[in-house]
Motif scaffolding. Structure first.
Motif, mmCIF file in Angstrom:
data_model
loop_
_atom_site.group_PDB
_atom_site.id
_atom_site.type_symbol
_atom_site.label_atom_id
_atom_site.label_comp_id
_atom_site.label_asym_id
_atom_site.label_seq_id
_atom_site.Cartn_x
_atom_site.Cartn_y
_atom_site.Cartn_z
ATOM 1 N N LEU A 35 1.138 2.990 6.682
ATOM 2 C CA LEU A 35 0.318 1.793 6.885
ATOM 3 C C LEU A 35 -0.995 1.867 6.120
ATOM 4 O O LEU A 35 -1.423 0.880 5.518
ATOM 5 N N ILE A 36 -1.635 3.020 6.156
ATOM 6 C CA ILE A 36 -2.897 3.141 5.427
ATOM 7 C C ILE A 36 -2.633 2.978 3.934
ATOM 8 O O ILE A 36 -3.376 2.297 3.222
ATOM 9 N N GLY A 37 -1.520 3.544 3.485
ATOM 10 C CA GLY A 37 -1.150 3.368 2.078
ATOM 11 C C GLY A 37 -0.877 1.913 1.762
ATOM 12 O O GLY A 37 -1.259 1.411 0.702
ATOM 13 N N SER A 38 -0.249 1.241 2.704
ATOM 14 C CA SER A 38 0.024 -0.179 2.518
ATOM 15 C C SER A 38 -1.287 -0.950 2.382
ATOM 16 O O SER A 38 -1.408 -1.859 1.549
ATOM 17 N N GLY A 39 -2.269 -0.576 3.188
ATOM 18 C CA GLY A 39 -3.562 -1.231 3.088
ATOM 19 C C GLY A 39 -4.233 -0.994 1.752
ATOM 20 O O GLY A 39 -5.002 -1.825 1.273
#
Lengths: 268, 295
Positions: A35-39
């Motif tokens: 998720l953080i990577g997605s952000g």
């Protein structure tokens, strides 16, 4: 749910694809990474778009600031002071509420209150001001001889700027400009912490990192992950800008190449 | 505030505005500006002290010291912006509570981390659950000051470290030739001379510090940003004597002007200090001053 499933459902969560609900309990490391990577997609989008558009405006502002005529110079000076003298955080807030007001009166401004456009405009103007100051400094330190040689060859006006002044300015400014680029990417984390709302929880990397930190009361996992991603991003910027730097200086002997020096900065 | 403020709905614009701007909540808003100035006034010297210690440690000949100093500088400077602020406040808070917990409640059996919760014994809670509101606010403010000081201390350490190395070697050698000890050289020659090299970096840092103060809002402090959002929001006649539309834009415009004024003013002052410091120094600036003076 295996890690691969998690990646499939959350890798593009920040731009609205995949699973709609964010994980609510039993957070795995994989979910946090994904998720953080997605952000990070948002950070990269803001950074690249603002950098490209800001570059063009910055060159124009720097040249205007270097002009001898006051009615050209003064607006450029004010522009730079306005955006360098106030916190980016406040600029975001002001711009958001400003666009919100405009939206109330004209339907045209509807997209401006969304982060993808409104925040981008602020970042664009902000980086333009900071870069303009860097380019202005470089314009001031162009060797006198270079310009005199251009004059001697009969180059004037636009030709002189395009062939002599601009390349030299860019070459001199590049190490500082690299830092500005890194700094800009770091500054993109402010977007969703200022006025701009994250629509349907589609936020940037810091948005998700703080989501996890809030839910787990444990900052020691999400923030280091965020730092990890940013270090990767910073390294990528250094590699790309280093290549440009080599190209800009290719006519000089290697030992006279200005070295890129990383000077991390904090808040703007 | 004023006598004519009894019934705001009947006042004309100017008087209405005078009454509106002197309501109780507006004084909280004005007080938050003092908070900003306060955090600047506290953080700047503390950060400078941290920076000085960091720089001294980094240039120490004793390797553990220099390793500590250098890694302090490197770690804090390497981590990107506000993530550090968000991280540090929670981490510091938990560290304090954990220390108190291990000291005050040695018999506590349960683990501190239970799944996603961080639980210490009630006596170790910071501030205590029974403490008045003011203490809670002061504690949050104190954490913010420590965070700001730690972060800006690292930046100041870097600047001062560079400035200490920029002092011409000949000056130090002269001091040694006069028979001064290491410590005397440091105190009498290095420190007085380094400021002129440090000032450009430090003044830059000061400007950055000013511009970092709105981040207090992210640390949960009722600062200027918080109040601007509160006060600017639409007020209906049911809940307020002073109903108005969405004025947040104007409040943030005021904040923008406040910060522009701050940076503009400090630039003027710092330029003055720079002029004073360059006087008689063996730098290009000092030389230019010497030449400009009529013989």
């Amino acid at each position: 749910m295996s890690c691969w499933d998690t990646i499939q459902s959350y890798a593009f969560r920040s731009i609205g694809f995949g699973e709609r609900l964010l994980p609510r309990s039993d957070f795995t490391l994989c979910e946090q990474f994904t998720l953080i990577g997605s952000g990070m997609l948002w950070n990269v989008y803001f950074g690249i778009c603002a950098l490209l558009t800001g570059f063009c405006l910055a060159v124009a502002v720097a040249v205007a600031k270097n002009d001898s005529r006051a009615f050209v110079r003064k607006p450029a000076e004010w522009f730079v002071f306005l955006f360098r003298g106030s916190p980016l955080f406040i600029q975001f807030f002001f711009a958001y509420f400003f666009f919100l007001n405009l939206k109330g009166n004209y339907a045209f401004f509807n997209p401006f209150t969304a982060a993808w456009l409104g925040a981008l405009i602020v970042l664009f103007l902000n980086t333009a001001a900071y870069s303009a100051e860097i380019f202005f400094g470089a314009l001031k330190s162009i060797p006198k001889g270079d310009v005199e040689a251009a004059d001697a060859y009969g180059l004037t006006g636009w030709t002189r700027f395009r062939r002599i002044v601009f390349p030299t300015m860019l070459r001199l400014a590049w190490p500082s400009y690299t830092n500005e680029a890194i700094f800009l990417f770091h500054a993109t984390t402010l977007v969703f912490f200022s006025g701009f709302p994250a629509w349907q929880q589609r936020g940037d990397a810091l948005y998700y990192a703080s989501y996890f930190a809030d839910k787990t009361f444990n900052p020691f996992v999400p923030y280091p992950i965020l730092a990890f991603y940013f270090i990767l991003l910073t390294l990528a910027i250094i590699v790309v800008f280093g290549m440009v730097n080599r190209r800009l200086n290719r006519h000089l002997p290697t030992e006279r190449h200005p070295r890129l020096r990383l000077r991390p900065n904090l808040v703007r | 505030m004023f006598a004519f403020c009894q019934d705001p709905s009947e006042l004309e614009t100017l008087r209405w505005l005078a009454c509106y701007l002197t309501t109780g909540v507006h004084f909280s808003f004005y007080f938050s500006f003092i908070k900003v100035l306060g955090i600047l006034a506290v953080t700047a010297p503390v950060a400078l002290a941290f920076g000085f210690l960091g720089a001294m440690a980094a240039r120490s000949r004793f390797i553990p010291f220099s390793a500590i100093g250098k890694s302090y500088i490197a770690i804090v400077r390497g981590v990107p912006d506000i993530a550090f602020f968000l991280f540090f406040v929670i981490a510091l808070d938990q560290a304090f509570e954990w220390l108190r917990h291990s000291y005050l409640c040695p018999d506590w059996e349960e683990p501190i981390r239970q799944g996603t919760d961080f639980i210490v014994c009630p006596a170790a809670k910071l501030p205590l659950g029974s403490a008045p509101e003011v203490v809670h606010e002061a504690y949050a403010f104190g954490l913010a000051v420590i965070t700001f000081s730690l972060v800006f201390g690292a930046f100041a350490a870097n600047v001062l470290f560079g400035a200490m190395r920029a002092v011409p070697r000949a000056q130090l050698e002269t001091a040694e030739a006069y028979g001064m000890s290491q410590r005397q050289t440091f105190r009498r020659v290095l420190v007085p001379q380094m400021w002129v090299y440090a000032l450009p970096g430090l003044s830059n840092l000061w400007q950055v510090l000013i511009k970092a103060t709105p981040l207090l809002f992210l640390l949960g402090i009722e600062d200027v940003v918080y109040w601007a959002r509160e006060l600017g929001g639409t007020k209906t006649a049911r809940f307020s004597d002073y109903p108005h539309g969405d004025w947040r834009m104007w409040y943030f415009l005021a904040l923008l002007l406040f910060y522009l004024l701050m940076t503009w003013g400090s630039e003027k002052i710092l330029n003055r200090i720079m002029l004073r410091l360059t006087k008689g120094q063996a730098t290009a600036g000092g030389e230019a001053q010497r030449k400009a003076r009529p013989a």
